[in-house]
Design a protein around this motif. Structure first.
Motif, PDB file in Angstrom:
ATOM      1  N   VAL A  23       6.860  -0.441   8.747  1.00 19.73           N
ATOM      2  CA  VAL A  23       6.737  -1.636   7.931  1.00 19.73           C
ATOM      3  C   VAL A  23       6.721  -1.408   6.620  1.00 19.73           C
ATOM      4  O   VAL A  23       6.011  -0.551   6.259  1.00 19.73           O
ATOM      5  N   ILE A  24       7.747  -1.920   5.842  1.00 21.68           N
ATOM      6  CA  ILE A  24       7.927  -2.045   4.586  1.00 21.68           C
ATOM      7  C   ILE A  24       7.378  -3.044   3.704  1.00 21.68           C
ATOM      8  O   ILE A  24       7.766  -4.128   4.072  1.00 21.68           O
ATOM      9  N   ALA A  25       6.673  -3.114   2.598  1.00 21.49           N
ATOM     10  CA  ALA A  25       6.207  -4.219   1.926  1.00 21.49           C
ATOM     11  C   ALA A  25       7.208  -4.157   0.523  1.00 21.49           C
ATOM     12  O   ALA A  25       7.215  -3.291  -0.385  1.00 21.49           O
ATOM     13  N   GLU A  26       7.809  -5.289   0.373  1.00 22.26           N
ATOM     14  CA  GLU A  26       8.563  -5.472  -0.773  1.00 22.26           C
ATOM     15  C   GLU A  26       7.905  -6.292  -1.711  1.00 22.26           C
ATOM     16  O   GLU A  26       6.662  -6.886  -1.522  1.00 22.26           O
ATOM     17  N   GLY A  27       7.991  -6.116  -3.292  1.00 22.79           N
ATOM     18  CA  GLY A  27       7.427  -6.723  -4.401  1.00 22.79           C
ATOM     19  C   GLY A  27       5.994  -6.140  -4.440  1.00 22.79           C
ATOM     20  O   GLY A  27       5.072  -6.882  -5.046  1.00 22.79           O
ATOM     21  N   VAL A  28       5.984  -4.817  -4.521  1.00 26.97           N
ATOM     22  CA  VAL A  28       4.696  -4.268  -4.975  1.00 26.97           C
ATOM     23  C   VAL A  28       4.656  -3.951  -6.285  1.00 26.97           C
ATOM     24  O   VAL A  28       5.437  -3.336  -6.877  1.00 26.97           O
ATOM     25  N   GLU A  29       3.803  -4.720  -6.983  1.00 25.20           N
ATOM     26  CA  GLU A  29       3.845  -4.804  -8.613  1.00 25.20           C
ATOM     27  C   GLU A  29       2.629  -4.200  -9.089  1.00 25.20           C
ATOM     28  O   GLU A  29       2.875  -3.898 -10.336  1.00 25.20           O
ATOM     29  N   THR A  30       1.422  -3.929  -8.345  1.00 22.52           N
ATOM     30  CA  THR A  30       0.325  -3.252  -9.164  1.00 22.52           C
ATOM     31  C   THR A  30      -0.254  -2.061  -8.186  1.00 22.52           C
ATOM     32  O   THR A  30       0.058  -2.291  -6.924  1.00 22.52           O
ATOM     33  N   LEU A  31      -1.041  -1.440  -8.842  1.00 21.61           N
ATOM     34  CA  LEU A  31      -1.858  -0.460  -8.122  1.00 21.61           C
ATOM     35  C   LEU A  31      -2.710  -1.324  -6.870  1.00 21.61           C
ATOM     36  O   LEU A  31      -2.836  -0.612  -5.848  1.00 21.61           O
ATOM     37  N   GLU A  32      -3.372  -2.259  -7.239  1.00 19.09           N
ATOM     38  CA  GLU A  32      -4.065  -3.131  -6.432  1.00 19.09           C
ATOM     39  C   GLU A  32      -3.223  -3.633  -5.130  1.00 19.09           C
ATOM     40  O   GLU A  32      -3.554  -3.525  -4.031  1.00 19.09           O
ATOM     41  N   HIS A  33      -2.095  -3.974  -5.305  1.00 15.43           N
ATOM     42  CA  HIS A  33      -1.084  -4.257  -4.206  1.00 15.43           C
ATOM     43  C   HIS A  33      -0.847  -3.039  -3.309  1.00 15.43           C
ATOM     44  O   HIS A  33      -1.028  -3.108  -2.092  1.00 15.43           O
ATOM     45  N   ALA A  34      -0.542  -1.968  -3.859  1.00 20.54           N
ATOM     46  CA  ALA A  34      -0.394  -0.561  -3.116  1.00 20.54           C
ATOM     47  C   ALA A  34      -1.621  -0.245  -2.394  1.00 20.54           C
ATOM     48  O   ALA A  34      -1.501   0.067  -1.114  1.00 20.54           O
ATOM     49  N   ARG A  35      -2.677  -0.266  -3.051  1.00 18.29           N
ATOM     50  CA  ARG A  35      -3.852  -0.053  -2.248  1.00 18.29           C
ATOM     51  C   ARG A  35      -4.313  -0.886  -1.089  1.00 18.29           C
ATOM     52  O   ARG A  35      -4.460  -0.320  -0.176  1.00 18.29           O
ATOM     53  N   ILE A  36      -4.329  -2.103  -1.222  1.00 18.24           N
ATOM     54  CA  ILE A  36      -4.544  -3.114  -0.237  1.00 18.24           C
ATOM     55  C   ILE A  36      -3.381  -2.765   0.763  1.00 18.24           C
ATOM     56  O   ILE A  36      -3.649  -2.933   1.909  1.00 18.24           O
ATOM     57  N   LEU A  37      -2.086  -2.807   0.544  1.00 14.15           N
ATOM     58  CA  LEU A  37      -1.065  -2.514   1.607  1.00 14.15           C
ATOM     59  C   LEU A  37      -1.169  -1.221   2.337  1.00 14.15           C
ATOM     60  O   LEU A  37      -1.104  -1.244   3.452  1.00 14.15           O
ATOM     61  N   ARG A  38      -1.795  -0.116   1.515  1.00 15.96           N
ATOM     62  CA  ARG A  38      -2.017   1.203   2.147  1.00 15.96           C
ATOM     63  C   ARG A  38      -3.101   0.883   3.256  1.00 15.96           C
ATOM     64  O   ARG A  38      -3.183   1.248   4.268  1.00 15.96           O
ATOM     65  N   ASP A  39      -4.273   0.229   2.783  1.00 23.35           N
ATOM     66  CA  ASP A  39      -5.453  -0.040   3.908  1.00 23.35           C
ATOM     67  C   ASP A  39      -4.946  -0.995   4.948  1.00 23.35           C
ATOM     68  O   ASP A  39      -5.875  -0.833   5.886  1.00 23.35           O
ATOM     69  N   LEU A  40      -4.112  -1.706   4.951  1.00 26.51           N
ATOM     70  CA  LEU A  40      -3.473  -2.467   5.723  1.00 26.51           C
ATOM     71  C   LEU A  40      -2.856  -1.920   6.836  1.00 26.51           C
ATOM     72  O   LEU A  40      -2.337  -2.321   7.858  1.00 26.51           O
TER      73      LEU A  40
END
Length: 149
Positions: free
Chosen positions: A90-107
């Protein structure tokens, strides 16, 4: 390596077995298949089972609001769980902030794509970007955020 992206906006279910046959032939050549913009179109769980893509790219419209909305975060988590259950990266597109990256990593998202890491780059700029490796420290999603003085 070569990868073919199928946009989710085409209806996989309406294509019948011809799409499945074509995808199987492409995969037999060693070409990976990805479903792009997942969450915005018509792909069903059955079409994911039939096509067996290597990767599923969650559309940026679903990723962007995860920093402010619990329902959006749960939706993305569900997509990640479906991908994991089917053995699809699973790849997340539209990662704009460090907060996005951390949440997505945790998911449990496997990879990130977006302006947080870099804008689109031509070949020369990408080579320079990769060689300098400043992004490794600058964008370490596992590191603790800096503490303000």
């Amino acid at each position: 390596s070569l990868c073919l992206e199928l946009l989710e906006s085409i209806s996989f279910d309406e294509q019948g077995t011809s799409l499945e046959t074509s995808v199987a032939q492409i995969k037999a050549l060693g070409v990976d298949v990805e479903i792009d913009d997942f969450g915005t179109g018509y792909a069903s769980i059955l079409s994911l089972l039939a096509l067996e893509p290597k990767r599923l790219k969650i559309d940026r419209q679903l990723v962007f609001p995860i920093t402010t909305g619990q329902s959006q975060r749960r939706l993305v988590a569900s997509i990640v769980e479906i991908g994991q259950a089917l053995g699809i990266e699973v790849i997340a597109e539209g990662v704009e902030t460090l907060e996005h990256a951390r949440i997505l990593r945790d998911l449990g998202v496997d990879a990130f794509q977006g302006f947080f890491f870099a804008p689109p780059l031509d070949n020369e700029a990408f080579q320079r970007f990769a060689r300098e490796r400043r992004w490794v420290e600058q964008f370490d999603v596992n590191a603790d955020p800096p503490v303000a003085d």
